[in-house]
Design a protein around this motif. Structure first.
Motif, PDB file in Angstrom:
ATOM      1  N   ASP A 101       0.834  -1.204   0.000  1.00 40.72           N
ATOM      2  CA  ASP A 101       0.000   0.000   0.000  1.00 40.72           C
ATOM      3  C   ASP A 101       0.866   1.250   0.000  1.00 40.72           C
ATOM      4  N   VAL A 102       1.059   1.847  -1.173  1.00 40.99           N
ATOM      5  CA  VAL A 102       1.890   3.045  -1.261  1.00 40.99           C
ATOM      6  C   VAL A 102       1.214   4.245  -0.616  1.00 40.99           C
ATOM      7  N   ASP A 103      -0.114   4.208  -0.442  1.00 40.94           N
ATOM      8  CA  ASP A 103      -0.801   5.324   0.207  1.00 40.94           C
ATOM      9  C   ASP A 103      -0.302   5.532   1.628  1.00 40.94           C
ATOM     10  N   ALA A 104       0.153   4.471   2.281  1.00 43.95           N
ATOM     11  CA  ALA A 104       0.585   4.574   3.667  1.00 43.95           C
ATOM     12  C   ALA A 104       1.805   5.472   3.813  1.00 43.95           C
ATOM     13  N   ASP A 105       2.533   5.688   2.723  1.00 45.18           N
ATOM     14  CA  ASP A 105       3.740   6.507   2.772  1.00 45.18           C
ATOM     15  C   ASP A 105       3.457   8.001   2.672  1.00 45.18           C
ATOM     16  N   VAL A 106       2.271   8.365   2.227  1.00 42.86           N
ATOM     17  CA  VAL A 106       2.008   9.753   1.852  1.00 42.86           C
ATOM     18  C   VAL A 106       1.506  10.550   3.045  1.00 42.86           C
ATOM     19  N   GLU A 107       2.290  11.515   3.456  1.00 46.54           N
ATOM     20  CA  GLU A 107       1.886  12.379   4.556  1.00 46.54           C
ATOM     21  C   GLU A 107       0.713  13.252   4.111  1.00 46.54           C
ATOM     22  N   HIS A 153      -5.124   3.859  -3.964  1.00 47.93           N
ATOM     23  CA  HIS A 153      -4.175   2.991  -4.657  1.00 47.93           C
ATOM     24  C   HIS A 153      -4.798   1.624  -4.941  1.00 47.93           C
ATOM     25  N   ALA A 154      -5.475   1.050  -3.945  1.00 46.52           N
ATOM     26  CA  ALA A 154      -6.117  -0.247  -4.146  1.00 46.52           C
ATOM     27  C   ALA A 154      -7.204  -0.155  -5.205  1.00 46.52           C
ATOM     28  N   GLU A 257       0.834   8.511  -6.728  1.00 45.83           N
ATOM     29  CA  GLU A 257       2.170   7.920  -6.638  1.00 45.83           C
ATOM     30  C   GLU A 257       2.412   6.910  -7.752  1.00 45.83           C
ATOM     31  N   SER A 258       1.390   6.131  -8.106  1.00 46.41           N
ATOM     32  CA  SER A 258       1.547   5.147  -9.173  1.00 46.41           C
ATOM     33  C   SER A 258       1.939   5.813 -10.484  1.00 46.41           C
ATOM     34  N   GLU A 259       1.271   6.911 -10.810  1.00 41.77           N
ATOM     35  CA  GLU A 259       1.571   7.603 -12.063  1.00 41.77           C
ATOM     36  C   GLU A 259       2.929   8.286 -12.018  1.00 41.77           C
ATOM     37  N   ARG A 260       3.290   8.840 -10.872  1.00 45.72           N
ATOM     38  CA  ARG A 260       4.589   9.496 -10.766  1.00 45.72           C
ATOM     39  C   ARG A 260       5.714   8.473 -10.886  1.00 45.72           C
ATOM     40  N   THR A 261       5.510   7.291 -10.289  1.00 45.36           N
ATOM     41  CA  THR A 261       6.505   6.229 -10.406  1.00 45.36           C
ATOM     42  C   THR A 261       6.637   5.768 -11.849  1.00 45.36           C
ATOM     43  N   ARG A 262       5.497   5.516 -12.485  1.00 48.38           N
ATOM     44  CA  ARG A 262       5.510   5.072 -13.869  1.00 48.38           C
ATOM     45  C   ARG A 262       6.194   6.097 -14.775  1.00 48.38           C
ATOM     46  N   SER A 263       5.878   7.380 -14.587  1.00 49.19           N
ATOM     47  CA  SER A 263       6.441   8.444 -15.405  1.00 49.19           C
ATOM     48  C   SER A 263       7.954   8.540 -15.223  1.00 49.19           C
ATOM     49  N   ARG A 264       8.405   8.450 -13.979  1.00 50.87           N
ATOM     50  CA  ARG A 264       9.845   8.581 -13.707  1.00 50.87           C
ATOM     51  C   ARG A 264      10.626   7.431 -14.326  1.00 50.87           C
ATOM     52  N   LEU A 265      10.079   6.224 -14.284  1.00 51.69           N
ATOM     53  CA  LEU A 265      10.805   5.063 -14.781  1.00 51.69           C
ATOM     54  C   LEU A 265      10.730   4.916 -16.297  1.00 51.69           C
TER      55      LEU A 265
END
Length: 382
Positions: A101-107, A153-154, A257-265
């Motif tokens: 769960d990447v949402d758990a990281d987001v302040e 995210h889910a 976060e999913s889109e930012r990760t995809r875009s960066r990679l």
């Protein structure tokens, strides 16, 4: 997870997956996945081969994580330097790097509030009555809650990377609504839960934080490839929108976060998304004509403040400076000016004065080094 970030990346991969994957860590580094946190997000981020056409292979035990392909395996398949990882390996790596769960990281991210906003926005398609919208919004939110879809995210993962109809089967919502929910969940909402739910405070948006397809409104061609161009990310805009929202008690709207990760990679646009600042009105369907950004912003009260954060080219003292000016920031109040000229003038002056004071020390250092032909500051251009 912090200890793995400090450890040698190859040793970490070997420790989790064993000697068979000694080749993986060097390959990941060449693909710009260089620490455990980045690896976690690459595994958690969903990838939609139905849209992007990646050849990930046909073996069912490979490349599927939480119901569908992930960005990590799509990246490996595209590179050709390492085969996609089997489900068991993905599961072990995800657990070792902090979970799925990447949402758990987001302040300042409040998943329940975000889900409620998505449900309410989607309900506008069902009815126009405010009373009916509330009933339908609760119905949608309850179905998502019962399906244990408790985070954006889910929700997005199941909408994108699950098998066809997976989100519909889980939530008992019609398939078109599930598609719209996945699209809405591509936008991350941050801020106080009341501000997110009720539209309180100023909304700070950063629509250009990732690579995007930009629709050419005057393309004049029927060829799909000629209708779009690539808009490159504008650095730090996502960070600034979130920082401004946190400082003022407002709401930040950014790509998830999913889109930012995809875009960066991948360093390329997601074909399923387009630039929300450049969308044509060719569709006769009002809902389809609006981007998900517009749909979410439309929920905010009339008269509430909205700040759209964008990048700016650096002036160089030459032709570029002549074109865009020597300013460090452009303050645009044209939208407000169209409604209230006097208020726009007051806001323009206040923002320019405040930013000038804020940037004064940095500006003086650059001027002392001769980096500007004329004093730099804040320009108000529109």
């Amino acid at each position: 997870m912090g200890s793995y970030q400090r450890d040698d990346f190859l040793a970490f991969i070997q420790r989790v997956l064993g000697k068979d994957y000694t080749r993986l860590a060097p390959v990941l580094k060449t693909l710009d996945v260089t620490n455990a946190r980045q690896l976690r997000h690459a595994i958690a981020a969903p990838y939609d081969p139905r849209v992007e056409g990646a050849n990930l292979g046909t073996r069912p035990e490979f490349h599927h994580h939480l119901g569908g392909p992930c960005v990590l395996n799509a990246l490996l398949a595209k590179s050709g330097r390492h085969p996609p990882l089997p489900t068991a390996a993905l599961r072990d790596l995800a657990a070792a790097t902090g979970g799925d769960d990447v949402d758990a990281d987001v302040e300042d991210m409040h998943p329940a509030a975000s889900i409620a906003v998505y449900a309410s926005t989607l309900a506008e398609r069902r009815a126009t009555s405010a009373e009916l919208r509330g009933v339908h919004a609760r119905d949608i939110a309850e179905r998502l809650h019962k399906s244990k879809l408790s985070s954006p995210h889910a929700l997005r993962r199941l909408a994108l990377s699950g098998s066809d109809g997976a989100l519909s089967d889980a939530s008992r919502l019609p398939e078109p609504e599930c598609v719209d929910l996945g699209e809405l969940a591509s936008i991350e909402l941050r801020g106080d839960p009341d501000a997110v739910l009720r539209g309180e405070g100023t909304a700070f948006t950063a629509p250009h934080g990732v690579f995007l397809r930009r629709e050419k409104l005057d393309a004049g061609t029927d060829f799909e490839d000629n209708k779009f161009e690539t808009h490159h990310p504008e650095g730090w805009t996502t960070f600034l929108a979130c920082a401004f929202a946190k400082a003022t008690g407002g709401v930040a709207m950014t790509w998830c976060e999913s889109e930012r990760t995809r875009s960066r990679l991948f360093r390329a646009p997601n074909p399923a998304l387009t630039d929300p600042n450049c969308v044509s009105a060719i569709s006769t369907n009002e809902w389809e004509r609006k981007s998900p950004w517009t749909r979410l912003l439309a929920r905010r009260p009339v008269g509430s403040a909205h700040v759209d954060v964008h990048g700016r080219r650096d002036p160089d003292g030459g032709d570029v400076s002549a074109e865009i000016g020597d300013g460090d920031c452009d303050v645009g109040v044209g939208a407000l000016e169209a409604v209230n000229v006097e208020l726009a003038d007051s806001l323009r002056t206040a923002l320019a004065d405040g930013l000038d004071r804020c940037l004064a020390r940095w500006r003086r250092r650059r001027e002392a080094r001769g980096e500007f032909d004329s004093p730099a500051g804040v320009r108000s251009v529109w």
